[in-house]
Structures are given as C-alpha cells and as structure tokens.
Scaffold this active site. Structure first.
Site, PDB file in Angstrom:
ATOM      1  CG  ASP A   1      -1.721   1.217   1.431  1.00  0.00           C
ATOM      2  OD1 ASP A   1      -1.755   2.052   0.508  1.00  0.00           O
ATOM      3  OD2 ASP A   1      -2.341   1.358   2.510  1.00  0.00           O
ATOM      4  CB  ALA A   2       2.612   3.001  -2.656  1.00  0.00           C
TER       5      ALA A   2
ATOM      6  CB  ILE B   1       5.809   2.354   1.014  1.00  0.00           C
ATOM      7  CG1 ILE B   1       6.009   3.557   0.084  1.00  0.00           C
ATOM      8  CG2 ILE B   1       5.544   1.088   0.207  1.00  0.00           C
ATOM      9  CD1 ILE B   1       7.267   3.462  -0.765  1.00  0.00           C
TER      10      ILE B   1
ATOM     11  CD  GLU C   1      -6.000   4.529  -0.671  1.00  0.00           C
ATOM     12  OE1 GLU C   1      -5.879   5.192  -1.720  1.00  0.00           O
ATOM     13  OE2 GLU C   1      -5.750   4.971   0.451  1.00  0.00           O
TER      14      GLU C   1
ATOM     15  CE1 TYR D   1       2.960  10.438  13.795  1.00  0.00           C
ATOM     16  CE2 TYR D   1       4.315   8.600  14.534  1.00  0.00           C
ATOM     17  CZ  TYR D   1       3.082   9.210  14.412  1.00  0.00           C
ATOM     18  OH  TYR D   1       1.970   8.594  14.934  1.00  0.00           O
TER      19      TYR D   1
HETATM   20  P1  ATP Z   1      -3.005   8.296   2.432  1.00  0.00           P
HETATM   21  O1  ATP Z   1      -3.727   7.005   2.741  1.00  0.00           O
HETATM   22  O2  ATP Z   1      -3.770   9.503   2.893  1.00  0.00           O
HETATM   23  O3  ATP Z   1      -2.526   8.347   1.014  1.00  0.00           O
HETATM   24  P2  ATP Z   1      -0.775   7.108   3.873  1.00  0.00           P
HETATM   25  O4  ATP Z   1      -1.333   5.788   3.461  1.00  0.00           O
HETATM   26  O5  ATP Z   1       0.667   7.337   3.570  1.00  0.00           O
HETATM   27  O6  ATP Z   1      -1.644   8.303   3.287  1.00  0.00           O
HETATM   28  P3  ATP Z   1      -0.669   6.408   6.666  1.00  0.00           P
HETATM   29  O7  ATP Z   1       0.604   5.688   6.413  1.00  0.00           O
HETATM   30  O8  ATP Z   1      -1.828   5.591   7.099  1.00  0.00           O
HETATM   31  O9  ATP Z   1      -1.050   7.311   5.420  1.00  0.00           O
HETATM   32  O10 ATP Z   1      -0.454   7.546   7.764  1.00  0.00           O
HETATM   33  C1  ATP Z   1       0.446   8.614   7.567  1.00  0.00           C
HETATM   34  C2  ATP Z   1       0.575   9.381   8.861  1.00  0.00           C
HETATM   35  O11 ATP Z   1       1.129   8.520   9.862  1.00  0.00           O
HETATM   36  C3  ATP Z   1       1.502  10.569   8.815  1.00  0.00           C
HETATM   37  O12 ATP Z   1       0.853  11.706   8.314  1.00  0.00           O
HETATM   38  C4  ATP Z   1       1.927  10.709  10.270  1.00  0.00           C
HETATM   39  O13 ATP Z   1       0.983  11.454  11.009  1.00  0.00           O
HETATM   40  C5  ATP Z   1       1.890   9.277  10.780  1.00  0.00           C
HETATM   41  N1  ATP Z   1       3.205   8.602  10.883  1.00  0.00           N
HETATM   42  C6  ATP Z   1       3.418   7.478  11.606  1.00  0.00           C
HETATM   43  N2  ATP Z   1       4.692   7.080  11.547  1.00  0.00           N
HETATM   44  C7  ATP Z   1       5.328   7.981  10.758  1.00  0.00           C
HETATM   45  C8  ATP Z   1       6.670   8.121  10.310  1.00  0.00           C
HETATM   46  N3  ATP Z   1       7.621   7.254  10.679  1.00  0.00           N
HETATM   47  N4  ATP Z   1       6.968   9.144   9.487  1.00  0.00           N
HETATM   48  C9  ATP Z   1       6.029  10.026   9.116  1.00  0.00           C
HETATM   49  N5  ATP Z   1       4.745   9.953   9.503  1.00  0.00           N
HETATM   50  C10 ATP Z   1       4.375   8.946  10.311  1.00  0.00           C
HETATM   51 MG    MG Z   2      -3.271   5.126   3.157  1.00  0.00          MG
END
Ligand code: ATP
Ligand code: MG
Length: 266
Positions: free
Chosen positions: A6-7, A12, A70, A137
């Site tokens: 899931d990117a 990712i 997704e 973070y």
């Molecule tokens: P979307 O689904 O909206 O495209 P995503 O799948 O990348 O985004 P997630 O991975 O579920 O989203 O969550 C991203 C959030 O998780 C960040 O915005 C931050 O608040 C948090 N987070 C947790 N660990 C980290 C990390 N190591 N670095 C950056 N953000 C992190």
């Molecule tokens: Mg996501």
C-alpha cells in the site's frame, strides 16, 4: 513470496508471507525506489499494489504486478485483521486516518465511502512543525503526550460559566479557541503539540460519528499510521467517540490493512 503493498501519500506499507508466516514493514514514501529495488531482487514474487502512489511504484518494477483499488484493499484487509483478533463484526464504520482521513461503511460484505476530512496525519505533522519547528514524527508524538491542552482549548463549560450547559461541558467548544493572546509567547512545545493532536483526534472522531449515522452500526474501527506510537491520539479518539455515543475499536496492525488486503487478493 506473496507481497501486498500500500503506497500511500506518506508511508509505503508492505505485507508479505514467507514460509507461511506473515510479515509487515513500512518505509517513508521518499524511499519508494528502495522498495522497488527490494521487490525487483526477489525470486518469483507474486505482487499486488494499492494506494495513491501505486502507479509510481509499479512504474519502477521490472516484474509483473497486479493493482487494486485502495478502498477495496483496505476493506478486505480490515476483515482479515478483525478475524485475526477473533472479532466477528460484519457491519461497521472504518475510519482510515492516513495523510488525510477517509470514512467507509461496511455492510453486506461491501464497502461504501461515506466521506472524509482533510484533517488527518498530514495535518498532525504539518501543523506541529509550523507551530514548534519539530519535524520528526516520533518526537512530535512523544512531546505531545506530555502536554496539557488546558491553556489553549476552550471547553463548553468555560463558555457556560455558572450555568449548566445543554451539552457535556467537557466537549471542546473551540480547538485553539482559548484566550491565547496573553499566553501565546509562553506556551511550551508540549502544550502546542498535545493541542494539535486534540484537534486532529476530535475532528476525526466527530466526523466519523456523524458519518456512522448513515451506516447501520455505531462501531467505528480506526486504522492508519497516525495511531502508531500515538497513545494520546488513541485516547482522544476513544473518549470522544464514546462521548458522542459510538463504540471505537483500534485494529492491531490496522495501518497495514491496505497492504494485507492487496496481499490476500493474490
Ligand atoms: P493516504 O492514505 O492519505 O494516502 P498514507 O497511506 O501514507 O496516506 P498512513 O501511512 O496511514 O497514510 O499515515 C500517515 C501518517 O502517519 C503521517 O501523516 C503521520 O501522522 C503518521 N506517521 C506514523 N509514523 C510515521 C513516520 N515514521 N513518518 C512520518 N509519519 C508517520
Ligand atoms: Mg493510506
């Protein structure tokens, strides 16, 4: 090896099975080329990719891969992870607090997107950085867990002075709405960051509870990496969801739902 990826906008997430056991890993989106190299070096992998950056990742792969929408991948993954927790829910709301927040109703084994809000994990990181300069973070969530929102947020009970409010006095009337001009210069990073977490958590749970009225269940399953190491966000979301009359559930490894859903589709 069977690999689901899931990117997303920020991270990712990878779920893969090897010799019958399930593994999870995650990487910042900036390392998308490293993830592609890892996959390109695997022997005979079966791959399914989902998420907003799936097209970018697939363009870097020299192997065949499947792509999945997704929301469908997330729905399948949530069902799998619920089973793994021994839960039997079949009608529920899923709120995915990723970079942004997306809310879905699951019933009759189908998912429907109810809506979302731009307030999510990206807001948590972005607003925190603007207010305090902190970029990392883990540091943001650590400092936030030590702060108090008392001087920054305005509660309903503060407005209804000496009078019983018509709604619970503990509800936030205005995030960042307290009389800040006098104290602005002396607020600590911990106070500012805990208030940002409060804003994100209360927005996400309020929107989820309102959306849940369109779904025949008041169980709200919260997933997304914004809850990683972030017990303050979990507490805010849990208590606000309960206060608003719904039942929250945090899925173990919920941030890997999309990756797991992609993996089990293979
Ligand atoms: P979307 O689904 O909206 O495209 P995503 O799948 O990348 O985004 P997630 O991975 O579920 O989203 O969550 C991203 C959030 O998780 C960040 O915005 C931050 O608040 C948090 N987070 C947790 N660990 C980290 C990390 N190591 N670095 C950056 N953000 C992190
Ligand atoms: Mg996501």
């Amino acid at each position: 090896m069977i690999v689901g990826i899931d990117a997303g906008g920020t991270l990712i997430k990878v779920a893969y099975t090897e010799n019958g056991s399930l593994h999870f890993t995650k990487y910042p989106i900036a390392e998308i080329e490293r993830v592609a190299t890892w996959i390109n070096e695997l022997e005979n992998p079966v791959i399914c990719v989902t998420g907003g950056k799936s097209g970018v990742l697939r363009s870097l792969l020299n192997k065949n891969s499947k792509e999945m929408v997704e929301f469908e991948a997330t729905h399948r993954g949530v069902q799998f992870l619920l089973d793994r927790m021994g839960r039997a829910e079949d009608v529920y709301v899923v709120t995915n607090v990723g970079t942004g927040t997306s809310i879905h109703c699951i019933q009759n084994n189908m998912q429907e997107r109810l809506g979302g809000t731009g307030v999510g994990g990206g807001t948590l990181v972005g607003l925190s950085h603007l207010l305090t300069g902190v970029t990392d973070y883990e540091e943001i969530v650590e400092l936030a867990s030590k702060g108090s929102r008392d001087r920054i947020d305005l509660k309903v009970k503060h407005i209804y002075e000496g009078k019983k409010p018509p709604i619970p006095g503990e509800l936030t009337a205005s995030n960042f709405g307290n009389d800040l001009f006098a104290v602005a210069g002396e607020l600590s990073k911990e106070e500012l960051l805990s208030t940002v977490v409060g804003l994100v958590g209360e927005t996400v749970s309020t929107v989820s509870v309102l959306a849940a009225r369109q779904c025949s269940s008041s169980t709200i399953i919260y997933i997304g990496s914004s809850f990683i190491h972030n017990s303050l966000l979990k507490e805010v979301v849990e208590s606000y969801t309960i206060l608003r009359g719904a039942t929250p559930l945090f899925l173990e490894n919920g941030e890997f739902s999309g990756a797991v859903g992609a993996m089990i589709s293979l």
